[in-house]
Scaffold this active site. Sequence first.
Site: not given
Ligand code: MG
Length: 465
Positions: A57-58, A97, A101, A150, A152, A175, A234, A286-287, A307
């Site tokens: 994540d991130d 996010c 997903r 996660k 989301h 998150s 994240h 994810d990003n 992001k």
């Molecule tokens: Mg993210």
Amino acid sequence: YQLIRESNRIMAMRSSSFMLILVGVLSACAPSPSEDSSANYTDSDTKRPNIVILFLDDAGYGDFGYTGNPLIRTPNIDRIAAEGMRFTQFYSASPACTASRYALLTGRLPVRAGFGWVLTPSSPRGIHPEEWTLAEGLRDRGYATAIYGKWHLGRPEEYLPLQHGFDEYLGLPYSNDMQPPQWISLPLIEGNEVVELDPDQTLLTATFTRRAVEFIERDRQEPFFLYVPYSMPHLPLMPGAAFAGGSPRGTYGDVIEELDWSIGEIIGAINKRGLAKNTLVFFTSDNGPWIIKNEHGGSAGPFRDGKGSTWEGGMREPGIAWWPGTVPKGSVDHEVATTMDIYVTALQLAGARVPTDRTVDGHDISPRLRGSSSSGPRNPLYYYGPGQKLHAVRQGPWKMHIMTSSQTGIDYFEAKLPLLFHLERDPGERWDVADQFPEVIERLESLVSTHVTDVAAEGSFFDRN
Ligand code: MG
């Protein structure tokens, strides 16, 4: 070697023509939505691979040893890159996010979801029941399915993972910063039940790891789909005690090094069970990184911004495919691929159906994973930014921005639009060449106009009912 490849190809052709005949007979008595994509597969002749998705994540493109980070130590991630295939042009489908997903699990552009790009704890919507997730597709083919991490894609119970194809779920519904004081509490959910409020986040990566390893180690006959969407890096950054303070890259480095440890544990469990030759592992994020957090955010490597932005730094991700014996060791794929391709590819490999009653934007990249084929000219890649608005389109090496947004708030080209970049010569999007290539702009603008019309006409499942 060439001879072996050729004879394999001939054998594959022979077995697929035999299978077409057999499937023709079967489908006459049991018409099934899977007949298109399963034409080359049946349980008896195809060993359906386990599918594992390791989703950070991130994390940014530049956060790993194998992508050139000089400070963060990622020996396990570097090893799967060396043992498998690394992608140099791998994209998430969104710089945020939730939208990212959605696209990973449905193979569809985030704009088709019918909700915003980031769901909050009070958002009434989530992934629509009529979406056909990767978990549903694989479970339909007999896979055991689990998600640890996660989600989301919606907090109301009807949107949680168990209602969307997963047999098991332990994780956060959104998150890890959606917690007090801004929100009432951050729940840890098992199945559909809250098992803890505001859990100690320093334990999360280890907890998801332990559950993932236990899931792999279980005795079972059927293949499995394991989805591990880690809740970090994240913010807030919460490394486990064994990692805190250990990295020369500070707390961010600690968190990435713990994630790397986790991936080592998961790969180790796959190897120990003797499953490596029948398990396809995808690793990505994810990003892009949260660069305005300075040393608490990651690095997009050579790419602009991060992001939340449709500059390359927001969506260009590390991408690794690992499947010893099938994905050629130490190979590099330089063509465009996206998380949406994971959806289609995994379903194809499992002999599962890819829905035909809706637009699926991903492509089957399984020939590329085997190292035997290139995908040829790719359909356009669309970049959706804040508010699920179309910001840019890429075809071949050309990327045209029709809107821009940056995490930093900087308008890099002072309101000039459209912008055009040749990403293979200029991956950092430094030199706008729109004025030199009006014919490219014209072609891309026509693509955009058709695309926008088609997307609006199809709408989302929320529009239909
Ligand atoms: Mg993210």
